[in-house]
Design a protein around this motif. Structure first.
Motif, short mmCIF file in Angstrom:
data_model
loop_
_atom_site.label_atom_id
_atom_site.label_comp_id
_atom_site.label_asym_id
_atom_site.label_seq_id
_atom_site.Cartn_x
_atom_site.Cartn_y
_atom_site.Cartn_z
N PRO A 117 34.09 -3.32 15.35
CA PRO A 117 34.66 -3.82 14.08
C PRO A 117 36.07 -4.38 14.25
O PRO A 117 37.06 -3.72 13.92
N PHE A 118 36.17 -5.59 14.78
CA PHE A 118 37.50 -6.20 14.95
C PHE A 118 38.20 -6.33 13.60
O PHE A 118 37.57 -6.65 12.58
N LYS A 119 39.51 -6.08 13.61
CA LYS A 119 40.32 -6.16 12.40
C LYS A 119 41.50 -7.09 12.63
O LYS A 119 41.73 -7.59 13.73
N GLU A 120 42.28 -7.29 11.58
CA GLU A 120 43.43 -8.19 11.64
C GLU A 120 44.40 -7.79 12.76
O GLU A 120 44.98 -8.64 13.44
N LYS A 121 44.58 -6.47 12.95
CA LYS A 121 45.51 -6.00 13.99
C LYS A 121 45.07 -6.44 15.38
O LYS A 121 45.89 -6.71 16.26
N ASP A 122 43.75 -6.54 15.60
CA ASP A 122 43.24 -7.00 16.89
C ASP A 122 43.57 -8.48 17.11
O ASP A 122 43.91 -8.89 18.22
N ALA A 123 43.47 -9.25 16.03
CA ALA A 123 43.83 -10.67 16.11
C ALA A 123 45.32 -10.83 16.40
O ALA A 123 45.72 -11.67 17.22
N LEU A 124 46.14 -10.00 15.76
CA LEU A 124 47.59 -10.08 15.97
C LEU A 124 47.98 -9.70 17.40
O LEU A 124 48.89 -10.29 17.98
N GLU A 125 47.26 -8.73 17.97
CA GLU A 125 47.51 -8.33 19.36
C GLU A 125 47.19 -9.47 20.33
O GLU A 125 47.88 -9.68 21.33
N MET A 126 46.14 -10.21 20.03
CA MET A 126 45.68 -11.27 20.92
C MET A 126 46.49 -12.56 20.77
O MET A 126 46.61 -13.35 21.70
N MET A 127 47.05 -12.75 19.59
CA MET A 127 47.68 -14.03 19.25
C MET A 127 48.75 -14.50 20.24
O MET A 127 48.75 -15.67 20.64
#
Length: 266
Positions: A219-229
């Motif tokens: 369950p990817f969440k916004e925090k995962d996107a921010l880590e990858m950005m």
């Protein structure tokens, strides 16, 4: 009625003296399809992941997950047919359940496989009219969607399904098929199934346009996107509904509507 024979998705011929009346479904998307085919009253057992329609989990016996089932519970339900999938369920589960009753196994890699699966279930479970209705609706929606994407340029994409370790969709799966349908070129299509990758592999792909982080199975969440950005400044990162990219059956109709909305947001 006369006996009838049908071949399932993995090439096994099944012969029935009567239409199966008690169904155990071990695949969430196929459970949803069975309900849409008007067979809810015949379903006696489902997995804990069979969450559509919502009321089903409180109305039917839960027999475990897709990779780990309670054999005693299934036997006690006295099913006439158990419906599985080559990818969702293990070979061990399928082989063990063959001693209980016939196990119908589907194998869905393409949109055409999906339509054939619906047709097969219509014949297997004596609901051809409903099956033809869904095939017609899906065929029309697919034609409409292809017109919608006709002039859209191809964008290179990576579709993440897991974290720690990172895993992506490669080839030989329904996700890859739906990426192609959307004019998204899967940059990992040269690798089979669901390969593990290092983020360095993504960073090196400087022509990458899109990174999709799925809501399932991880369950990817916004925090995962921010880590990858910070690592992938060259690509847009988008959280996407994994059910729309990986569930087959009647869910594809909702997925095509979802994809149109997704394109408008990109």
């Amino acid at each position: 009625m006369k006996s009838y024979s049908l071949i399932d998705g993995v090439g096994i011929t099944h012969t029935f003296d009567k239409v199966p009346q008690r169904i155990v479904s071990l695949v969430p998307s196929q459970t949803e399809l069975l309900v849409d085919l008007g067979l809810e009253s015949k379903i006696v057992g489902i997995t804990k992941f069979c969450i559509h329609p919502q009321h089903l989990k409180s109305a039917k016996c839960i027999v475990g997950g897709t990779k780990n089932v309670n054999y005693d519970k299934i036997k006690a339900l006295e099913p006439d047919i158990i419906i599985c999938n080559k990818e969702e369920n293990t070979l061990e589960i399928v082989e063990n359940l063959r001693s209980v009753c016939p196990v119908w196994v589907t194998d869905i890699l393409t949109v055409q496989d999906n339509l054939k699966m619906i047709d097969d279930l219509g014949k297997l479970l004596d609901c051809q009219v409903k099956a033809e209705y869904w095939i017609s609706r899906l065929s029309f929606a697919l034609s409409d969607f292809k017109q919608f994407t006709e002039n859209k340029s191809v964008q290179k994409a990576a579709y993440f399904i897991w974290k720690n370790p990172y895993m992506v969709a490669g080839s030989e799966n329904f996700i890859n098929e739906l990426l192609k349908l959307n004019h998204f070129e899967n940059v990992f299509e040269n690798q089979p199934r669901y390969p593990e990758i290092e983020l360095q592999q993504i960073i090196k792909k400087t022509d990458l346009d899109l990174i999709f982080l799925s809501s399932e199975p991880y369950p990817f969440k916004e925090k995962d996107a921010l880590e990858m950005m910070p690592l992938v400044t060259q690509a847009k990162i988008r959280l996407v509904d994994g059910e729309m990219f990986s569930w087959y059956g009647s869910r594809l109709l909702k997925a095509l509507v979802y994809f149109k909305e997704l394109h408008l947001k990109l």
